[in-house]
Write a protein that holds these residues in place. Structure first.
Motif, PDB file in Angstrom:
ATOM      1  N   SER A  80      82.475  36.327  15.075  1.00  0.00           N
ATOM      2  CA  SER A  80      83.149  35.474  14.086  1.00  0.00           C
ATOM      3  C   SER A  80      83.900  36.220  12.986  1.00  0.00           C
ATOM      4  O   SER A  80      85.077  35.932  12.739  1.00  0.00           O
ATOM      5  CB  SER A  80      82.108  34.546  13.440  1.00  0.00           C
ATOM      6  OG  SER A  80      81.087  35.334  12.824  1.00  0.00           O
ATOM      7  N   SER A 118      78.063  29.747  21.434  1.00  0.00           N
ATOM      8  CA  SER A 118      77.470  30.012  20.125  1.00  0.00           C
ATOM      9  C   SER A 118      77.390  28.727  19.313  1.00  0.00           C
ATOM     10  O   SER A 118      78.176  27.801  19.544  1.00  0.00           O
ATOM     11  CB  SER A 118      78.345  31.032  19.379  1.00  0.00           C
ATOM     12  OG  SER A 118      78.071  31.021  17.990  1.00  0.00           O
ATOM     13  N   THR A 184      78.742  36.962  11.400  1.00  0.00           N
ATOM     14  CA  THR A 184      78.410  36.418  10.076  1.00  0.00           C
ATOM     15  C   THR A 184      76.902  36.438   9.842  1.00  0.00           C
ATOM     16  O   THR A 184      76.429  36.467   8.717  1.00  0.00           O
ATOM     17  CB  THR A 184      78.971  34.982   9.964  1.00  0.00           C
ATOM     18  OG1 THR A 184      80.386  35.060  10.153  1.00  0.00           O
ATOM     19  CG2 THR A 184      78.641  34.320   8.643  1.00  0.00           C
TER      20      THR A 184
HETATM   21  C1  VAH Z   1      78.303  35.706  14.742  1.00  0.00           C
HETATM   22  N1  VAH Z   1      76.229  36.589  15.650  1.00  0.00           N
HETATM   23  O1  VAH Z   1      77.803  35.803  13.633  1.00  0.00           O
HETATM   24  C2  VAH Z   1      77.368  35.740  15.953  1.00  0.00           C
HETATM   25  C3  VAH Z   1      76.854  34.353  16.304  1.00  0.00           C
HETATM   26  C4  VAH Z   1      76.024  32.134  15.470  1.00  0.00           C
HETATM   27  C5  VAH Z   1      76.509  33.498  15.112  1.00  0.00           C
HETATM   28  O2  VAH Z   1      77.728  33.697  17.138  1.00  0.00           O
HETATM   29  O3  VAH Z   1      79.482  35.588  14.893  1.00  0.00           O
END
Ligand code: VAH
Length: 313
Positions: A80, A118, A184
């Motif tokens: 992200s 996700s 994130t």
């Molecule tokens: C992110 N770790 O932060 C991934 C994930 C729900 C977060 O998809 O982009």
């Protein structure tokens, strides 16, 4: 037919743990790990490793034919935070790598695909608490848009071409063995490192930002379980909600302070706060439980114990 696995993106945060697990289950000779560079020494040295660009269809097709691959785990993606800085490449990598693998399955060259979605597919208009499997989905990040689009194509290729693709909407994942890359939710990994290294942590999200999270061991087990489930059990071919625990940076800090009483945390929200605010606080994963008996095992305190114990080693 012997299961022969190709993992694309094997050196990433999930890929490294997944490669280790799949090698232990299926045997190192039946797991081909691949990534764009040799980014993880264990992944490269502990079994078969190939350098491959997830955007190069011919390279992937050649590996599938050379090793008689039956199952592909496509783990390569821009996450992200990084995707917001490079939208065009994020869309290209996240989508076209998926099309390459879907089209190989459509052509009958591979039997089964795992593709990670996700909770980022949800957006600011989605009900935030105990977010259901089916609800409003207006993702406001490049990453979320690519994952929502990918889910639609996964379901389409299953319905129209019979492709056996299985997918999970991972929450934020916490692991100790690899540095996370551009997410994130990465604060929830870094906080453990800093607690041991410095005794203090500056968090890029505000203290009350609750997000769905999961310890990596649970996420890897879910990935193996959904892929090993009989095909008739997989009733959702877009992607399954997967919940674990939901916590805020303040709650993680309190969990760490049970082991490191003097640990302190400060808050300095940055651009990632807006991303986090667009996501659910907690997830309803009852469909995964009903269809393929999913149950998570780690809660915040058991995860904290695992993280601190392993990082100390
Ligand atoms: C992110 N770790 O932060 C991934 C994930 C729900 C977060 O998809 O982009």
């Amino acid at each position: 037919m012997t299961t022969k696995i190709l993992i694309i993106g094997a050196c990433g945060q999930i890929g490294t743990e997944l490669t280790k697990k799949l090698r232990s289950i299926y045997g190192a000779d039946n797991v081909i790990a691949s990534d764009i560079r040799k980014l993880n020494i264990d992944v490269v040295n502990d079994g078969i490793f190939e350098v491959v660009n997830a955007l190069d269809f011919n390279q992937i097709e050649h590996l599938v034919e050379q090793y008689n691959i039956t199952d592909v785990y496509l783990m390569a993606a821009l996450l992200s935070a990084t995707a917001e800085k490079n939208p065009a490449f994020a869309w290209d990598l996240n989508m076209n790598s998926l099309f390459h693998v879907l089209n190989l399955a459509k052509a009958g060259k591979i039997k089964k695909i795992f593709w990670p979605s996700s909770i980022a597919v949800f957006g600011p208009t989605t009900p935030r608490y105990n977010t259901p499997q089916y609800t409003i989905m207006e993702p406001s990040t490049v990453y979320g848009i690519s994952k929502q689009s990918g889910e639609r194509w996964c379901e389409y290729y299953h319905t129209i071409y019979g492709v056996d693709i299985r997918s999970i909407r991972y929450p934020g994942l916490i692991s100790w063995s690899t540095e996370p890359g551009g997410g994130t939710t990465d604060y929830a990994v870094d906080i453990y490192h800093k607690a041991l290294e410095k005794g203090t942590f500056e968090c890029f999200l505000s203290e009350e930002t609750a997000l769905p999270m999961m310890y990596m061991d649970d996420a890897i087990r879910a990935t193996v379980e959904i892929m090993q489930a009989p095909t008739e059990r997989i009733k959702i071919r877009s992607s399954y909600n997967l919940g674990g625990v939901s916590f805020t940076p303040k709650e993680v800090a309190q969990s760490i302070q049970k082991h490191i009483p003097d640990f302190t945390i400060t808050y300095k929200p940055d651009f990632r706060q807006k991303i986090a605010d667009s996501w659910p606080a907690s997830i309803d994963d009852s469909c995964a439980n009903q269809d393929w008996n999913w149950k998570h095992e780690f809660d915040l305190d058991s995860m904290t114990l695992e993280m601190l114990e392993n990082l100390k080693r």
